[in-house]
Design an enzyme around this catalytic site. Structure first.
Site, PDB file in Angstrom:
ATOM      1  N   TRP A 100       0.841  -1.215   0.000  1.00 27.83           N
ATOM      2  CA  TRP A 100       0.000   0.000   0.000  1.00 27.83           C
ATOM      3  C   TRP A 100       0.865   1.249   0.000  1.00 27.83           C
ATOM      4  O   TRP A 100       0.550   2.250  -0.656  1.00 27.83           O
ATOM      5  CB  TRP A 100      -0.961   0.001   1.185  1.00 27.83           C
ATOM      6  CG  TRP A 100      -1.983  -1.095   1.113  1.00 27.83           C
ATOM      7  CD1 TRP A 100      -2.171  -2.100   2.017  1.00 27.83           C
ATOM      8  CD2 TRP A 100      -2.964  -1.298   0.082  1.00 27.83           C
ATOM      9  NE1 TRP A 100      -3.199  -2.907   1.609  1.00 27.83           N
ATOM     10  CE2 TRP A 100      -3.693  -2.447   0.436  1.00 27.83           C
ATOM     11  CE3 TRP A 100      -3.282  -0.635  -1.102  1.00 27.83           C
ATOM     12  CZ2 TRP A 100      -4.746  -2.941  -0.362  1.00 27.83           C
ATOM     13  CZ3 TRP A 100      -4.313  -1.122  -1.891  1.00 27.83           C
ATOM     14  CH2 TRP A 100      -5.024  -2.258  -1.521  1.00 27.83           C
ATOM     15  N   ASP A 168      -1.754   7.264   5.716  1.00 22.09           N
ATOM     16  CA  ASP A 168      -2.814   6.317   5.374  1.00 22.09           C
ATOM     17  C   ASP A 168      -3.023   5.460   6.622  1.00 22.09           C
ATOM     18  O   ASP A 168      -2.155   4.685   6.992  1.00 22.09           O
ATOM     19  CB  ASP A 168      -2.358   5.471   4.180  1.00 22.09           C
ATOM     20  CG  ASP A 168      -3.298   4.303   3.888  1.00 22.09           C
ATOM     21  OD1 ASP A 168      -4.381   4.217   4.511  1.00 22.09           O
ATOM     22  OD2 ASP A 168      -2.939   3.474   3.021  1.00 22.09           O
ATOM     23  N   LYS A 192     -12.118  -0.962   6.854  1.00 17.80           N
ATOM     24  CA  LYS A 192     -11.223  -1.783   7.671  1.00 17.80           C
ATOM     25  C   LYS A 192     -11.573  -1.689   9.156  1.00 17.80           C
ATOM     26  O   LYS A 192     -11.329  -2.616   9.898  1.00 17.80           O
ATOM     27  CB  LYS A 192      -9.756  -1.377   7.461  1.00 17.80           C
ATOM     28  CG  LYS A 192      -9.276  -1.491   6.017  1.00 17.80           C
ATOM     29  CD  LYS A 192      -8.840  -2.887   5.632  1.00 17.80           C
ATOM     30  CE  LYS A 192      -8.631  -3.073   4.146  1.00 17.80           C
ATOM     31  NZ  LYS A 192      -7.695  -2.143   3.547  1.00 17.80           N
TER      32      LYS A 192
HETATM   33  C1  LIG Z   1      -7.106  -1.730   2.263  1.00 15.42           C
HETATM   34  C2  LIG Z   1      -6.064  -0.703   2.279  1.00 15.42           C
HETATM   35  C3  LIG Z   1      -5.954   0.262   1.272  1.00 15.42           C
HETATM   36  C4  LIG Z   1      -6.849   0.294   0.059  1.00 15.42           C
HETATM   37  O1  LIG Z   1      -8.057   0.786   0.423  1.00 15.42           O
HETATM   38  P1  LIG Z   1      -9.239   1.031  -0.628  1.00 15.42           P
HETATM   39  O2  LIG Z   1     -10.213   1.747   0.244  1.00 15.42           O
HETATM   40  O3  LIG Z   1      -9.695  -0.306  -1.086  1.00 15.42           O
HETATM   41  O4  LIG Z   1      -8.707   1.864  -1.725  1.00 15.42           O
HETATM   42  C5  LIG Z   1      -4.967   1.223   1.389  1.00 15.42           C
HETATM   43  N1  LIG Z   1      -4.130   1.237   2.437  1.00 15.42           N
HETATM   44  C6  LIG Z   1      -4.195   0.319   3.423  1.00 15.42           C
HETATM   45  C7  LIG Z   1      -3.236   0.396   4.554  1.00 15.42           C
HETATM   46  C8  LIG Z   1      -5.159  -0.685   3.370  1.00 15.42           C
HETATM   47  O5  LIG Z   1      -5.228  -1.586   4.352  1.00 15.42           O
END
Ligand SMILES: *Cc1c(COP(=O)(O)O)cnc(C)c1O
Length: 357
Positions: A100, A168, A192
């Site tokens: 990511w 993020d 998540k």
């Molecule tokens: C799942 C995840 C993403 C991607 O997220 P989307 O909402 O599907 O774009 C990005 N960063 C992390 C750390 C993730 O766990």
């Protein structure tokens, strides 16, 4: 009624009470379905405002920050954060802690920035968090991925830097207390730890709004657009925001993030303890950087994998297969997972060890 224990990495489990209340609102929300009400109706404006204010309350967001619910997931957040943080130097620093993080840095380039990977754990297949690296002061921002969902590592403390910090937090937001004032932008896909897929939450220092040096920043990708419209620039993902709001209410009614953090620590301790003491299992991440959300582990004897897979399937566990980049197993234990589910997993691990002893 749900009968399985969901260890999947995302979308996440939510509290049963939240599922129940959400299902009622699908049938009747002030005489309409939540799925059909106007996002401009006073009822939904109340939902949006409550959701935004509960995010602030849950994370003690200081004055001077705005909370926005956008779309596009964290994947679009990679680009949005880079475009909005483009500054005088047009260069950004990224810490590469896995898939990511790498995708985030790619979007930094797509935003027209010079992207420098100033630290990386790629040399060890991302099984640790790089620390003690230097950050020169001329970067527009430093980007980190606080929890690495795929590799099972997590920043336990954040880099100290004078450079604006962007994170993020998709897979650990609301799982532990954080000092929001350290960050200029925090973003996270809802699915998540917050609610159903569809919304992406942004926590943004208002000071940065409208200061981007990016030329022709698209209207939707400009965070100022959404701040000025109270997160209602266009039709928001109504259901995702509604259920996120319910989940935040539930979180705050149960001790808030501080209590969730303690529950998460107890769940992680239980499982890591088993991994460390059971001769059939081995953790993949270095101890000091292990994630409390996503626990990655392998079997010491691959020949037992099929048997273990059958055992946890039979016990009603789902989503334990590891990501292909790591192999083995991954137990994702987001806020709503009860420690009882972790106990079931631990019992299965003990059972196979007893059988093979
Ligand atoms: C799942 C995840 C993403 C991607 O997220 P989307 O909402 O599907 O774009 C990005 N960063 C992390 C750390 C993730 O766990």
């Amino acid at each position: 009624m749900k009968t399985k224990h969901n260890f999947g990495a995302g979308p996440c489990i939510l509290p049963q009470e939240v599922f129940e209340e959400a299902s009622k609102a699908v049938l009747d929300f002030n005489g309409l379905s939540i799925l059909e009400i106007s996002h401009r109706s006073p009822e939904f404006i109340d939902v949006m405002e409550e959701a935004r204010s509960l995010v602030k309350k849950a994370l003690n967001v200081p004055d001077g920050y705005t909370v926005l619910f956008l779309q596009g997931g964290a994947s679009l957040g990679f680009l949005i954060s880079a475009m909005n943080m483009s500054g005088a130097n047009k260069k950004a620093a990224y810490v590469n802690t896995g898939a990511w993080a790498k995708k985030a840095s790619k979007e930094g380039k797509n935003a027209g920035l010079q992207v420098d990977i100033i630290a990386s754990s790629e040399d060890q297949n991302f099984n640790y968090i790089p620390k003690g690296f230097d950050i020169s002061s001329d970067y527009d921002f430093l980007h980190i991925t606080t929890n690495n969902t795929i590799f099972g590592t997590q920043f336990k403390s954040f880099p100290e830097t004078s450079v604006p910090l962007v994170a993020d937090m998709s897979s650990d937001i609301f799982s532990k207390q954080i000092d929001v004032s350290k960050f200029d932008i925090i973003y996270a896909g809802a699915q998540k730890n917050l609610g159903p897929a569809g919304a992406t939450v942004f926590i943004v220092k208002e000071e940065i709004l409208g200061k981007s040096t990016h030329q022709n920043i698209p209207t939707y990708l400009n965070l100022l657009t959404h701040h000025e419209k109270d997160s209602m620039f266009n039709t928001p993902p109504v259901f995702s925001i509604y259920v996120s709001m319910l989940n935040l209410r539930h979180l705050l009614a149960n001790g808030g993030v501080a209590a969730a953090e303690q529950r998460n620590e107890a769940k992680a301790a239980l499982l890591y303890n088993e991994i460390d003491s059971n001769p059939l299992f081995k953790g993949t991440a270095v101890k000091e950087d292990r994630s409390n959300m996503n626990v990655t582990f392998v079997m010491t004897d691959d020949a037992l994998t099929d048997e273990f897979n059958k055992m946890w399937n039979d016990a009603g566990l789902v989503g334990l297969k590891g990501h292909r980049d790591v192999g083995g197993f991954r137990a994702s234990m987001y806020n709503a997972m009860n420690i009882d589910s972790v106990e079931v997993l631990v019992e299965v691990m003990q059972e196979i060890a007893t059988k093979k002893a």
